[in-house]
Scaffold this active site. Sequence first.
Site, PDB file in Angstrom:
ATOM      1  N   TYR A 198       0.841  -1.200   0.000  1.00  0.00           N
ATOM      2  CA  TYR A 198       0.000   0.000   0.000  1.00  0.00           C
ATOM      3  C   TYR A 198       0.873   1.246   0.000  1.00  0.00           C
ATOM      4  O   TYR A 198       2.066   1.207   0.314  1.00  0.00           O
ATOM      5  CB  TYR A 198      -0.948   0.015   1.209  1.00  0.00           C
ATOM      6  CG  TYR A 198      -0.274   0.287   2.541  1.00  0.00           C
ATOM      7  CD1 TYR A 198      -0.111   1.596   3.010  1.00  0.00           C
ATOM      8  CD2 TYR A 198       0.190  -0.753   3.348  1.00  0.00           C
ATOM      9  CE1 TYR A 198       0.494   1.849   4.240  1.00  0.00           C
ATOM     10  CE2 TYR A 198       0.785  -0.512   4.563  1.00  0.00           C
ATOM     11  CZ  TYR A 198       0.942   0.794   5.001  1.00  0.00           C
ATOM     12  OH  TYR A 198       1.548   1.055   6.206  1.00  0.00           O
ATOM     13  N   CYS A 199       0.236   2.378  -0.375  1.00  0.00           N
ATOM     14  CA  CYS A 199       0.906   3.684  -0.345  1.00  0.00           C
ATOM     15  C   CYS A 199      -0.170   4.747  -0.150  1.00  0.00           C
ATOM     16  O   CYS A 199      -1.297   4.426   0.227  1.00  0.00           O
ATOM     17  CB  CYS A 199       1.733   3.905  -1.618  1.00  0.00           C
ATOM     18  SG  CYS A 199       0.768   3.801  -3.141  1.00  0.00           S
ATOM     19  N   THR A 200       0.140   5.987  -0.420  1.00  0.00           N
ATOM     20  CA  THR A 200      -0.810   7.072  -0.140  1.00  0.00           C
ATOM     21  C   THR A 200      -2.050   7.018  -1.016  1.00  0.00           C
ATOM     22  O   THR A 200      -3.175   7.036  -0.535  1.00  0.00           O
ATOM     23  CB  THR A 200      -0.120   8.443  -0.308  1.00  0.00           C
ATOM     24  OG1 THR A 200       1.054   8.478   0.500  1.00  0.00           O
ATOM     25  CG2 THR A 200      -1.054   9.569   0.105  1.00  0.00           C
TER      26      THR A 200
END
Length: 343
Positions: A198-200
């Site tokens: 995951y990331c922003t």
Amino acid sequence: MAVLHNRVSQKELKKRLFEEAEPRKTISFYQYAFIEDPKLFRDVLYKNLDELKVFGRIYVAHEGINAQVSVPASNYDAFKLYLYSISFLNGVRLNVAVEDDGKSFWVLKIKVRSKIVADGINDAAFDMSKKGKYVDAASFNKLTSDPETIVVDMRNHYEYEVGHFENAIEIPSDTFREQLPMAVSMLQEKKDKNIIMYCTGGIRCEKASAWMLHNGFKNVFHLEGGIIQYANKIKEEKLSNKFKGKNFVFDGRLGEMIGDEVISVCHQCGKACDTHTNCANEGCHLLFIQCRSCAEKFNGCCSAECKATYELPEEERKQIRKGVKNGIMIFNKSRQRMKKLHV
């Protein structure tokens, strides 16, 4: 001929923004798609978005587009209609900010880059279309309830520091290009397990998932729309929140609360704090975490040395930083630079 870049000072633009009466929406989106002529696409995009009074930062490359923008509320429908009129952006997911005061951006900047995410990948055999499977918020919660699932944070260390998912693994690096080979190395013994990245907003973990598959991993997933989409969906669908703390964002807000917890500390006194700021000394501009009392004690600076410089007459400060360009350091918090925080 239309002007295709800003000609007004940053100071004046900020003043105009804070004088605006109309609310704005902060939105992010990206799309991996082949753009034959990024420069031409950039100019057409600038003209149309400028007419809609859109502010923000957009990168365009042969591999696609990456955008974080602020749109006047009354122009949102027209903005969406225009984006969807572009074939490869038709139906693109628009991530709406979780916490938004409408003051995230004050100017429109669209730049042509070699990549929309600097990844350091030079392997001609790498195929971005062969990416991991999307998981939505509900699926993410279900998969991560299994203790055998590996959750991987593909953001920078300073983003992870203020907020992350339960049991998420940090890839301890300063840049995304460093993270990719590091992630492959760190997870080498877990190739057959479920791995969720995951990331922003989704752009980094989508590419990371494709890189992991390219390197022989089997069951790779990535969180659709990243933390921003997750935060909105858990509210809409009344799901449990597995994110702890604050989501760092790359605009004037510097963060939005997702969980109720403060999981980081002031870099100067060690008290619980998750407020990022840039050192007030223009010759430093270091991004760091500072509580209110330390902000008063150090006059918004990251160290006693910077405070002493900041309190010099302006002309002396100008001479000290002559030739030094620290504007690009606004989102720089590398471990090397953080070593100066011994006050």
